[in-house]
Write a protein that holds these residues in place. Sequence first.
Motif, short mmCIF file in Angstrom:
data_model
loop_
_atom_site.label_atom_id
_atom_site.label_comp_id
_atom_site.label_asym_id
_atom_site.label_seq_id
_atom_site.Cartn_x
_atom_site.Cartn_y
_atom_site.Cartn_z
N GLY A 12 57.52 -89.11 74.94
CA GLY A 12 58.01 -89.87 73.92
C GLY A 12 57.76 -91.28 73.74
O GLY A 12 56.62 -91.69 74.55
N PHE A 13 58.51 -91.94 73.11
CA PHE A 13 58.38 -93.42 72.89
C PHE A 13 58.21 -94.27 74.59
O PHE A 13 57.41 -94.80 75.05
CB PHE A 13 59.01 -94.12 72.15
N ILE A 14 59.62 -94.32 74.82
CA ILE A 14 59.86 -95.19 76.06
C ILE A 14 58.97 -94.42 77.27
O ILE A 14 58.25 -95.20 78.09
CB ILE A 14 61.12 -95.25 76.48
N ASP A 33 57.74 -82.24 79.22
CA ASP A 33 58.42 -82.47 78.02
C ASP A 33 58.27 -81.39 76.98
O ASP A 33 57.16 -80.67 77.13
CB ASP A 33 57.42 -83.80 77.47
N ASP A 34 59.37 -81.10 76.13
CA ASP A 34 58.99 -79.78 75.39
C ASP A 34 58.48 -80.16 74.10
O ASP A 34 58.16 -79.49 73.12
CB ASP A 34 60.37 -79.26 75.02
N SER A 36 59.45 -81.70 71.40
CA SER A 36 60.27 -81.71 70.41
C SER A 36 60.26 -82.75 69.39
O SER A 36 60.25 -82.76 68.08
CB SER A 36 61.85 -81.23 70.59
N THR A 37 60.28 -84.02 70.07
CA THR A 37 59.92 -85.20 69.07
C THR A 37 58.73 -86.03 69.65
O THR A 37 58.48 -87.10 68.91
CB THR A 37 61.28 -86.35 69.20
N GLY A 38 58.43 -85.83 70.95
CA GLY A 38 57.18 -86.45 71.28
C GLY A 38 56.01 -85.76 71.12
O GLY A 38 55.87 -84.76 70.32
N VAL A 56 63.85 -79.64 79.67
CA VAL A 56 64.71 -79.93 80.96
C VAL A 56 65.89 -78.68 81.05
O VAL A 56 66.69 -79.25 81.95
CB VAL A 56 65.27 -81.43 80.79
N LEU A 75 64.12 -89.07 80.90
CA LEU A 75 64.60 -89.62 79.50
C LEU A 75 64.68 -88.54 78.40
O LEU A 75 64.91 -88.90 77.31
CB LEU A 75 63.23 -90.35 79.03
N TYR A 150 75.75 -86.93 70.25
CA TYR A 150 74.74 -87.57 71.23
C TYR A 150 75.71 -88.31 72.08
O TYR A 150 75.21 -88.57 73.47
CB TYR A 150 74.09 -88.63 70.28
N LYS A 154 75.49 -88.33 76.31
CA LYS A 154 75.13 -89.38 77.39
C LYS A 154 76.43 -89.51 78.35
O LYS A 154 76.16 -89.98 79.30
CB LYS A 154 74.82 -90.70 76.57
N VAL A 179 65.64 -100.30 71.96
CA VAL A 179 64.04 -100.62 72.52
C VAL A 179 63.37 -100.18 71.33
O VAL A 179 63.31 -99.15 70.62
CB VAL A 179 63.88 -99.46 73.74
N1 LIG Z 1 65.01 -95.98 72.23
C1 LIG Z 1 65.93 -96.68 72.13
O1 LIG Z 1 66.18 -97.49 71.65
C2 LIG Z 1 66.73 -95.89 73.07
C3 LIG Z 1 68.06 -96.59 73.57
C4 LIG Z 1 69.22 -95.88 74.06
C5 LIG Z 1 68.87 -94.82 74.91
N2 LIG Z 1 67.56 -94.39 74.73
C6 LIG Z 1 67.21 -93.06 75.44
O2 LIG Z 1 65.86 -92.95 76.18
C7 LIG Z 1 65.62 -91.88 76.10
C8 LIG Z 1 63.95 -92.18 75.71
O3 LIG Z 1 64.24 -92.31 74.23
P1 LIG Z 1 62.98 -92.75 73.33
O4 LIG Z 1 63.03 -93.53 72.24
O5 LIG Z 1 61.45 -92.70 74.03
O6 LIG Z 1 62.97 -91.15 72.50
P2 LIG Z 1 61.70 -90.25 72.14
O7 LIG Z 1 62.43 -89.27 70.97
O8 LIG Z 1 60.39 -91.00 71.79
O9 LIG Z 1 61.46 -89.31 73.57
C9 LIG Z 1 62.31 -88.43 74.02
C10 LIG Z 1 61.28 -87.30 74.41
O10 LIG Z 1 62.27 -86.43 75.09
C11 LIG Z 1 61.63 -84.92 74.80
N3 LIG Z 1 62.40 -83.90 74.76
C12 LIG Z 1 63.58 -83.88 73.88
N4 LIG Z 1 64.33 -82.88 74.04
C13 LIG Z 1 63.60 -82.13 75.40
C14 LIG Z 1 63.91 -81.18 76.48
N5 LIG Z 1 65.04 -80.39 76.09
N6 LIG Z 1 63.06 -81.06 77.17
C15 LIG Z 1 62.11 -81.79 77.49
N7 LIG Z 1 62.07 -82.95 76.82
C16 LIG Z 1 62.45 -83.12 75.77
C17 LIG Z 1 60.86 -85.52 73.40
O11 LIG Z 1 59.94 -84.44 73.07
C18 LIG Z 1 60.37 -86.61 73.46
O12 LIG Z 1 59.12 -86.66 73.88
C19 LIG Z 1 66.28 -91.02 75.53
O13 LIG Z 1 67.03 -90.35 76.58
C20 LIG Z 1 67.16 -91.85 74.74
O14 LIG Z 1 68.56 -91.21 74.45
C21 LIG Z 1 66.68 -94.66 73.92
#
Ligand SMILES: NC(=O)c1ccc[n+]([C@@H]2O[C@H](COP(=O)([O-])OP(=O)(O)OC[C@H]3O[C@@H](n4cnc5c(N)ncnc54)[C@H](O)[C@@H]3O)[C@@H](O)[C@H]2O)c1
Length: 332
Positions: A12-14, A33-34, A36-38, A56, A75, A150, A154, A179
């Motif tokens: 994913g992003f972060i 990672d599954d 699903s959004t990454g 996970v 994450l 959601y 958390k 972020v």
């Molecule tokens: N981006 C933000 O501003 C922000 C703010 C607060 C919290 N967060 C938290 O940081 C984390 C990462 O956020 P992000 O912006 O990178 O989101 P993102 O959607 O880009 O990354 C999340 C990743 O988790 C993977 N994923 C989802 N369900 C899964 C599962 N069951 N098993 C394995 N992988 C799974 C997705 O495929 C994706 O690659 C998240 O937990 C999010 O809630 C992000």
Amino acid sequence: MVGHILITGGAGFIGSWLARSMLARGLDVRILDDLSTGSVENIPQSRKLSFIQGSVRDPQSVRKAAEGAELVIHLAGLTGMRLAHALKKESFQIAADGTACLLAESPASARLVLFSSSAVYGLTAGEAISETLEITDASVCSYDGGEVGYAAGKWKLEQLALQAAESGRQVLTLRPFNVVGPGQSPRYGMVLPSFVRRARAGDPLLVYDLGEQTRSFCDVRNFCETTMDLIDRPKAWALSGSPINIGNPEQTSIRGLAEMVIHEAGSQSKIINKPYAQVFPGRTDVQHRIPNVARLHSLVGRPTWMGIREIVRETLNCEGHPETKWSQHPIS
Ligand SMILES: NC(=O)c1ccc[n+]([C@@H]2O[C@H](COP(=O)([O-])OP(=O)(O)OC[C@H]3O[C@@H](n4cnc5c(N)ncnc54)[C@H](O)[C@@H]3O)[C@@H](O)[C@H]2O)c1
């Protein structure tokens, strides 16, 4: 470090930016990672990085990925208001069950960095929200329109973190605030990449209500540096799972952000306003979401955050994003 670092959600992003930071330090990284959004396209190429596709919530996948890990950065989860709204139950379950599975299946010696969210503050809109604010199940659920979703997921993650710390695990719990930056997908309702995509195309930018809501945006690379800094500080681990706000306290209004994106893109796009309640029935938008960063500063000093205009410019300069599983869901 002797063992590898496991990053769940590393496609994913972060997570992908954190993987780059870890690789730059010469560390071995494994991603679970599954997708699903990454996307695999987000994952940096390196002989020091391995990727396991799995959830996970699946004990076997977690066991395999976590075997021998020294540090687990968790994450994985569903992110973005469109998904949080359309998939409340799944958002909760992935956070709650995924964290429980990770705690059960990772080596007891592995340190854990768990990603919560500022969403646990619900609709609280104080000037700068501190970790000391009292949180209740009801205040958390106000974020998801009074339902378990959601934010409640958390909140459950945080409670599991505290229990794990009580039973001797080393845990660091982070509450990120908005972020943003290069590589973030616009698909799931993240405001900056959505504005950037529309401004580039000359399409109208959709601003909820009057756009007077404020957020504090931090650049993903500054965010990852600050996270790495926290991981290096014994004082941060000594908090034993008590959460740390992490974000840039500079406030930006959503209307101001829309105007800035249009200006920086040299776009002819217009701004249109729509009631938030019409787009997300049953929900109320958070009016202000600004972190109190006193705890963060006491641990790592005052990070240097990139200003919002520079972040906008950098985001405008980066390319488009791949489509993934949830893109099939009727959320756009
Ligand atoms: N981006 C933000 O501003 C922000 C703010 C607060 C919290 N967060 C938290 O940081 C984390 C990462 O956020 P992000 O912006 O990178 O989101 P993102 O959607 O880009 O990354 C999340 C990743 O988790 C993977 N994923 C989802 N369900 C899964 C599962 N069951 N098993 C394995 N992988 C799974 C997705 O495929 C994706 O690659 C998240 O937990 C999010 O809630 C992000």
